[in-house]
Design a protein around this motif. Structure first.
Motif, PDB file in Angstrom:
ATOM      1  N   ILE A 169       1.239  -1.216  -0.417  1.00  0.00           N
ATOM      2  CA  ILE A 169       0.142  -0.232  -0.239  1.00  0.00           C
ATOM      3  C   ILE A 169       0.904   1.416  -0.105  1.00  0.00           C
ATOM      4  O   ILE A 169       0.771   2.366  -0.436  1.00  0.00           O
ATOM      5  N   LEU A 170       2.312   0.874   1.406  1.00  0.00           N
ATOM      6  CA  LEU A 170       2.965   2.118   0.559  1.00  0.00           C
ATOM      7  C   LEU A 170       3.641   1.962  -0.674  1.00  0.00           C
ATOM      8  O   LEU A 170       3.911   3.351  -0.819  1.00  0.00           O
ATOM      9  N   ALA A 171       4.256   0.955  -1.317  1.00  0.00           N
ATOM     10  CA  ALA A 171       4.760   1.564  -1.968  1.00  0.00           C
ATOM     11  C   ALA A 171       3.504   2.234  -2.982  1.00  0.00           C
ATOM     12  O   ALA A 171       4.002   3.173  -4.582  1.00  0.00           O
ATOM     13  N   LYS A 172       2.445   1.701  -3.274  1.00  0.00           N
ATOM     14  CA  LYS A 172       1.158   2.328  -4.309  1.00  0.00           C
ATOM     15  C   LYS A 172       1.731   3.793  -4.156  1.00  0.00           C
ATOM     16  O   LYS A 172       1.192   4.201  -5.325  1.00  0.00           O
ATOM     17  N   LEU A 173       1.558   4.707  -3.237  1.00  0.00           N
ATOM     18  CA  LEU A 173       1.088   5.464  -2.677  1.00  0.00           C
ATOM     19  C   LEU A 173       2.554   6.210  -3.184  1.00  0.00           C
ATOM     20  O   LEU A 173       2.520   6.809  -3.756  1.00  0.00           O
ATOM     21  N   LEU A 174       3.548   6.190  -3.269  1.00  0.00           N
ATOM     22  CA  LEU A 174       5.202   6.243  -3.696  1.00  0.00           C
ATOM     23  C   LEU A 174       4.935   6.536  -5.117  1.00  0.00           C
ATOM     24  O   LEU A 174       5.531   7.143  -5.854  1.00  0.00           O
ATOM     25  N   LEU A 175       4.401   5.571  -5.658  1.00  0.00           N
ATOM     26  CA  LEU A 175       4.271   5.268  -7.377  1.00  0.00           C
ATOM     27  C   LEU A 175       3.818   6.500  -7.883  1.00  0.00           C
ATOM     28  O   LEU A 175       3.143   6.520  -8.643  1.00  0.00           O
ATOM     29  N   GLN A 176       2.426   6.860  -6.797  1.00  0.00           N
ATOM     30  CA  GLN A 176       1.725   7.711  -7.744  1.00  0.00           C
ATOM     31  C   GLN A 176       1.804   9.285  -7.788  1.00  0.00           C
ATOM     32  O   GLN A 176       1.809  10.233  -8.837  1.00  0.00           O
ATOM     33  N   GLN A 177       2.760   9.171  -6.685  1.00  0.00           N
ATOM     34  CA  GLN A 177       3.423  10.865  -6.595  1.00  0.00           C
ATOM     35  C   GLN A 177       2.473  11.688  -6.813  1.00  0.00           C
ATOM     36  O   GLN A 177       2.875  13.239  -7.923  1.00  0.00           O
ATOM     37  N   VAL A 180       0.359  15.840  -2.434  1.00  0.00           N
ATOM     38  CA  VAL A 180       1.039  16.161  -1.148  1.00  0.00           C
ATOM     39  C   VAL A 180       0.817  14.575  -0.327  1.00  0.00           C
ATOM     40  O   VAL A 180       0.085  13.680  -0.848  1.00  0.00           O
ATOM     41  N   MET A 181       1.080  14.607   0.036  1.00  0.00           N
ATOM     42  CA  MET A 181       1.038  12.517   0.087  1.00  0.00           C
ATOM     43  C   MET A 181       1.509  13.085   2.445  1.00  0.00           C
ATOM     44  O   MET A 181       1.456  13.642   3.060  1.00  0.00           O
ATOM     45  N   VAL A 182       0.254  12.366   2.638  1.00  0.00           N
ATOM     46  CA  VAL A 182       0.489  11.779   3.795  1.00  0.00           C
ATOM     47  C   VAL A 182      -0.098  10.533   4.453  1.00  0.00           C
ATOM     48  O   VAL A 182      -0.490   9.568   4.244  1.00  0.00           O
ATOM     49  N   LEU A 183       0.988  10.181   5.451  1.00  0.00           N
ATOM     50  CA  LEU A 183       1.542   8.727   5.590  1.00  0.00           C
ATOM     51  C   LEU A 183       1.468   8.681   7.472  1.00  0.00           C
ATOM     52  O   LEU A 183       2.310   9.733   7.800  1.00  0.00           O
ATOM     53  N   ASP A 184       0.356   7.746   8.152  1.00  0.00           N
ATOM     54  CA  ASP A 184       0.989   7.395   9.162  1.00  0.00           C
ATOM     55  C   ASP A 184       1.910   6.060   9.113  1.00  0.00           C
ATOM     56  O   ASP A 184       1.381   5.226   9.051  1.00  0.00           O
ATOM     57  N   GLU A 185       2.855   6.066  10.167  1.00  0.00           N
ATOM     58  CA  GLU A 185       3.938   5.764  10.677  1.00  0.00           C
ATOM     59  C   GLU A 185       4.169   3.948   9.085  1.00  0.00           C
ATOM     60  O   GLU A 185       3.977   2.947   9.419  1.00  0.00           O
ATOM     61  N   ALA A 208       5.482  18.044  -0.839  1.00  0.00           N
ATOM     62  CA  ALA A 208       4.864  18.114   0.574  1.00  0.00           C
ATOM     63  C   ALA A 208       4.272  17.282   1.254  1.00  0.00           C
ATOM     64  O   ALA A 208       3.490  16.059   0.127  1.00  0.00           O
ATOM     65  N   TYR A 209       5.236  17.124   2.792  1.00  0.00           N
ATOM     66  CA  TYR A 209       4.472  15.985   3.140  1.00  0.00           C
ATOM     67  C   TYR A 209       4.162  15.766   4.575  1.00  0.00           C
ATOM     68  O   TYR A 209       5.048  16.458   5.059  1.00  0.00           O
ATOM     69  N   LEU A 210       2.833  15.018   5.272  1.00  0.00           N
ATOM     70  CA  LEU A 210       2.897  15.507   6.541  1.00  0.00           C
ATOM     71  C   LEU A 210       3.054  13.817   7.426  1.00  0.00           C
ATOM     72  O   LEU A 210       2.234  12.728   6.427  1.00  0.00           O
ATOM     73  N   VAL A 211       4.110  13.883   8.099  1.00  0.00           N
ATOM     74  CA  VAL A 211       4.080  12.184   8.387  1.00  0.00           C
ATOM     75  C   VAL A 211       4.391  11.932   9.693  1.00  0.00           C
ATOM     76  O   VAL A 211       4.651  12.623  10.588  1.00  0.00           O
ATOM     77  N   ILE A 212       3.171  10.441  10.043  1.00  0.00           N
ATOM     78  CA  ILE A 212       3.153  10.920  11.726  1.00  0.00           C
ATOM     79  C   ILE A 212       4.221   9.263  12.196  1.00  0.00           C
ATOM     80  O   ILE A 212       4.083   8.958  11.136  1.00  0.00           O
ATOM     81  N   SER A 213       5.833   9.748  12.672  1.00  0.00           N
ATOM     82  CA  SER A 213       6.378   8.311  13.428  1.00  0.00           C
ATOM     83  C   SER A 213       6.655   8.459  14.248  1.00  0.00           C
ATOM     84  O   SER A 213       6.938   9.505  15.054  1.00  0.00           O
TER      85      SER A 213
END
Length: 514
Positions: A169-177, A180-185, A208-213
């Motif tokens: 699922i993460l890989a698909k999001l990165l491929l979409q480019q 803005v990306m919103v990433l949770d852990e 831009a991106y927002l990352v929870i980690s």
């Protein structure tokens, strides 16, 4: 230019205020980390920003025309679809454009209308500029970087584990480019090599991106600003994580000093009023009383809940509690080429290391007896008692509360004792009585910790116990493992969670691959 503006955001959960008239912006070059203790509302904020839930008050304004990509861990995967086919769906819009282009060329071949040829040519130009003809290369690059090719790209998505699902699922999001990306852990279920690859990818990301980690080393490497959530307030800091925490500490110290000074002044004024209200200085006293009534009293500094994690110990006279001989692990095919041979003493703290898919969790399950060895044997001490932390957040009844879940596991235990154990992990009284489905990943992980804290054991088996946990809980967990009199087998991708000062040995399964 701001890609996101949040104005007067307020939201409460039952009797807990998550945000109180919070305001912040995300600029088009922001690589933003979102931090805070478990339960402060980080994942809820993401759901509000992506429109999954509505806030009690406030306004969420995204720049018009943006493509926003959200790492949805619960995305539906179609049985029968291969991993490769799933990753190709990141380019569905391009495949649709290709289909339309081919239709236009076909129609042109029938009536030779130059308008059709021109339209088809424009679509082809867009496809070339978007890298459509390199899609397979892009898929291979991202899949390799996240360790997905090790699974086999023709693997059915329905047969994937929870961790493998998260990676594709993460890989698909990165491929979409997206813009803005919103990433949770995003680093959960990734090993060090793949986290390094993701770090490089995000550093080079132009949007831009927002990352929870809760992996602070990861955040340190990918952020240029931080959003901190604490005590109902959302504060933005410019700079990396270290700079943010330094500024936060300075702000906190200044606030506490100002609060203390105001409290001293209020106490002094109140004493003056009591002393002179009925005497010769009554007019002055009444004046000060009026002034005091108009003072905006600063809120007392909140105190963070400090978890205390300890594990019940069951004594054993055996010096060696686990021994493997000629051990080969795996499902249908061996995961190790050379036999695993090691032993665990009754007080040893041991790390099981290696890249994702090498067999770390498989080894733990084999020791637990959940999987049979493909060859060799495991000898266990007669008095061996194991407390096992399973990283999977699967629950028999998601609507049950943590207290109900614990009561079902330990029906003879008094509710008071179970509440105390849950509280020691840092869960609040309200969280203990809330449905597990409403808790964040970190809060659910704390319930799992409470579960094994109730088990008298001489061997802790901990499979990625730091996933989802905030820094305070990780520190408490580290201390709990260190102080445990028995042995521990630990799998974690967070290398800064342990060091040689308390780990006795590291068993790297990669060493048994040749």
């Amino acid at each position: 230019m701001s890609v996101l503006t949040v104005t007067d955001l307020s939201h409460a959960f039952v009797d807990k205020t998550l945000y109180d008239h919070a305001n912040f912006k995300v600029e088009n070059q922001d690589h933003m980390g979102i931090v805070g203790q478990n339960g402060v509302g980080k994942s809820t904020l993401i759901k509000i920003l992506t429109g999954e839930i509505l806030p009690d008050e406030g306004q969420i304004t995204w720049q018009k025309g943006l493509e926003i990509g959200y790492l949805d861990q619960y995305a539906q995967l179609t049985p029968g679809m291969t991993i490769r086919e799933f990753l190709r769906t990141a380019f569905d819009h391009l495949y649709a454009a290709e289909t339309r282009m081919n239709q236009l060329y076909e129609e042109y071949g029938q009536n030779y209308d130059d308008d059709l040829l021109e339209k088809a040519g424009k679509i082809q130009t867009r496809l070339e500029e978007s890298g459509f003809y390199d899609v397979e290369t892009q898929i291979e690059t991202v899949a390799t970087g996240l360790g997905i090719t090790d699974m086999g790209l023709e693997h059915d998505v329905a047969a994937l584990s929870g961790g493998q699902r998260s990676r594709i699922i993460l890989a698909k999001l990165l491929l979409q480019q997206p813009d803005v990306m919103v990433l949770d852990e995003p680093t959960n279920y990734l090993d060090t090599k793949h986290i390094d690859w993701l770090t490089d990818f995000l550093r080079a990301f132009k949007g831009a991106y927002l990352v929870i980690s809760h992996d602070y080393n990861f955040l340190e490497g990918i952020t240029n600003c931080i959003l901190d959530i604490e005590f109902g307030q959302i504060t933005r800091y410019t700079g990396d994580l270290a700079a943010a925490f330094k500024q936060k500490d300075a702000n906190s110290l200044a606030y506490r000093r100002a609060y203390q000074k105001q409290q001293e002044q209020i106490a002094k004024t109140e004493a003056y009023i009591r002393k002179y209200k009925a005497g010769s200085r009554s007019r002055s006293a009444r004046g000060r009383e009026k002034q005091l009534a108009h003072v905006e009293v600063m809120k007392a500094p909140d105190r963070l809940v400090q978890p205390t994690i300890s594990f019940a110990h069951s004594a054993t006279a055996s010096k060696i509690i686990v021994t493997t001989t000629d051990l080969v692990i795996g499902y249908e095919q061996p995961l190790n080429q050379r036999p695993l041979e090691f032993s665990v003493a009754n007080d040893e703290k041991v790390v099981i290391a290696g890249y994702n898919g090498v067999g770390k969790s498989t080894l733990l399950k084999t020791i637990l007896g959940q999987l049979a060895p493909l060859a060799g044997e495991i000898e266990q001490a007669p008095t061996l008692k194991i407390a096992y932390y399973n990283q999977s957040l699967q629950w028999p009844h998601k609507l049950a509360t943590p207290l109900q879940y614990m009561q079902d596991l330990y029906p003879r235990e008094k509710p008071k004792i179970l509440r105390q154990v849950l509280a020691r992990t840092g869960l609040t009284s309200q969280q203990v009585l809330s449905p597990i489905a409403d808790l964040s990943g970190g809060e659910q992980s704390k319930v799992k910790l409470a579960e094994i804290m109730m088990i008298p054991a001489n061997l802790l088996i901990l499979d990625e116990p730091t996933n989802h946990l905030d820094d305070a809980t990780k520190a408490a967990l580290r201390k709990g493992i260190q102080s445990f009199p028995g042995a521990a087998l630990l799998v974690t991708h967070e290398l800064d969670f342990y060091d040689q000062s308390w780990i006795d040995k590291v068993i790297n399964i990669e060493d048994y691959q040749q």
